[in-house]
Write a protein that holds these residues in place. Structure first.
Motif, PDB file in Angstrom:
ATOM      1  N   ARG A  24      39.450  46.225  38.536  1.00 21.60           N
ATOM      2  CA  ARG A  24      40.509  45.706  39.392  1.00 21.60           C
ATOM      3  C   ARG A  24      41.213  44.531  38.723  1.00 21.60           C
ATOM      4  O   ARG A  24      42.434  44.404  38.796  1.00 21.60           O
ATOM      5  CB  ARG A  24      39.929  45.292  40.750  1.00 21.60           C
ATOM      6  N   ARG A  25      40.453  43.680  38.050  1.00 23.17           N
ATOM      7  CA  ARG A  25      41.075  42.556  37.319  1.00 23.17           C
ATOM      8  C   ARG A  25      41.974  43.068  36.196  1.00 23.17           C
ATOM      9  O   ARG A  25      43.084  42.567  35.996  1.00 23.17           O
ATOM     10  CB  ARG A  25      40.002  41.624  36.764  1.00 23.17           C
ATOM     11  N   LEU A  26      41.507  44.098  35.461  1.00 26.65           N
ATOM     12  CA  LEU A  26      42.342  44.684  34.410  1.00 26.65           C
ATOM     13  C   LEU A  26      43.601  45.304  35.011  1.00 26.65           C
ATOM     14  O   LEU A  26      44.700  45.151  34.466  1.00 26.65           O
ATOM     15  CB  LEU A  26      41.560  45.756  33.641  1.00 26.65           C
ATOM     16  N   ALA A  27      43.449  46.012  36.125  1.00 24.25           N
ATOM     17  CA  ALA A  27      44.601  46.626  36.790  1.00 24.25           C
ATOM     18  C   ALA A  27      45.583  45.559  37.262  1.00 24.25           C
ATOM     19  O   ALA A  27      46.796  45.718  37.110  1.00 24.25           O
ATOM     20  CB  ALA A  27      44.136  47.493  37.953  1.00 24.25           C
ATOM     21  N   ASP A  28      45.073  44.467  37.817  1.00 26.29           N
ATOM     22  CA  ASP A  28      45.944  43.379  38.273  1.00 26.29           C
ATOM     23  C   ASP A  28      46.769  42.818  37.119  1.00 26.29           C
ATOM     24  O   ASP A  28      47.970  42.557  37.267  1.00 26.29           O
ATOM     25  CB  ASP A  28      45.128  42.250  38.903  1.00 26.29           C
ATOM     26  N   ARG A  29      46.125  42.652  35.976  1.00 29.79           N
ATOM     27  CA  ARG A  29      46.840  42.137  34.797  1.00 29.79           C
ATOM     28  C   ARG A  29      47.932  43.115  34.367  1.00 29.79           C
ATOM     29  O   ARG A  29      49.059  42.726  34.062  1.00 29.79           O
ATOM     30  CB  ARG A  29      45.851  41.916  33.653  1.00 29.79           C
ATOM     31  N   ARG A  30      47.581  44.403  34.351  1.00 30.54           N
ATOM     32  CA  ARG A  30      48.557  45.416  33.943  1.00 30.54           C
ATOM     33  C   ARG A  30      49.712  45.482  34.946  1.00 30.54           C
ATOM     34  O   ARG A  30      50.876  45.606  34.560  1.00 30.54           O
ATOM     35  CB  ARG A  30      47.871  46.770  33.833  1.00 30.54           C
ATOM     36  N   ILE A  31      49.413  45.378  36.232  1.00 29.32           N
ATOM     37  CA  ILE A  31      50.461  45.415  37.257  1.00 29.32           C
ATOM     38  C   ILE A  31      51.426  44.248  37.075  1.00 29.32           C
ATOM     39  O   ILE A  31      52.638  44.417  37.184  1.00 29.32           O
ATOM     40  CB  ILE A  31      49.843  45.429  38.671  1.00 29.32           C
ATOM     41  N   GLN A  32      50.914  43.075  36.768  1.00 34.44           N
ATOM     42  CA  GLN A  32      51.797  41.927  36.523  1.00 34.44           C
ATOM     43  C   GLN A  32      52.717  42.203  35.337  1.00 34.44           C
ATOM     44  O   GLN A  32      53.901  41.863  35.376  1.00 34.44           O
ATOM     45  CB  GLN A  32      50.977  40.653  36.297  1.00 34.44           C
ATOM     46  N   GLU A  33      52.195  42.844  34.292  1.00 33.57           N
ATOM     47  CA  GLU A  33      53.036  43.219  33.148  1.00 33.57           C
ATOM     48  C   GLU A  33      54.115  44.204  33.586  1.00 33.57           C
ATOM     49  O   GLU A  33      55.270  44.093  33.161  1.00 33.57           O
ATOM     50  CB  GLU A  33      52.191  43.854  32.053  1.00 33.57           C
TER      51      GLU A  33
END
Length: 85
Positions: A24-33
């Protein structure tokens, strides 16, 4: 402030909630990108048949499937596809 706004469909919400915390943390980072530049990452792929994009969540972690509505500056999260072990 992100250039795009985010909307997610119910299926993506359910899949996101089921992701392990580290993913979820990785997904959150990717979503911000994605909200800054949804087509800018060289790892993204476009499927013209379905007019949708995919981008890896992280190395061998799975994919985020999303759509873009340019005139509304909107990224729509469609699905999260965790990698199968």
């Amino acid at each position: 402030m992100p250039r795009y706004t985010l909307k997610s469909v119910a299926e993506a919400d359910r899949q996101y909630a089921d992701l392990p915390e580290d993913m979820r943390r990785l997904a959150d980072r990717r979503i911000q990108e994605l909200l800054e530049n949804p087509t800018g990452n060289p790892d993204k792929q476009y499927d013209s048949q379905f007019d949708q994009w995919s981008i890896p969540i992280g190395d061998d972690k799975g994919w985020i499937i999303y759509g873009i509505v340019e005139n509304a500056r909107l990224v729509i999260l469609l699905r999260f596809l965790p990698a199968l072990d």
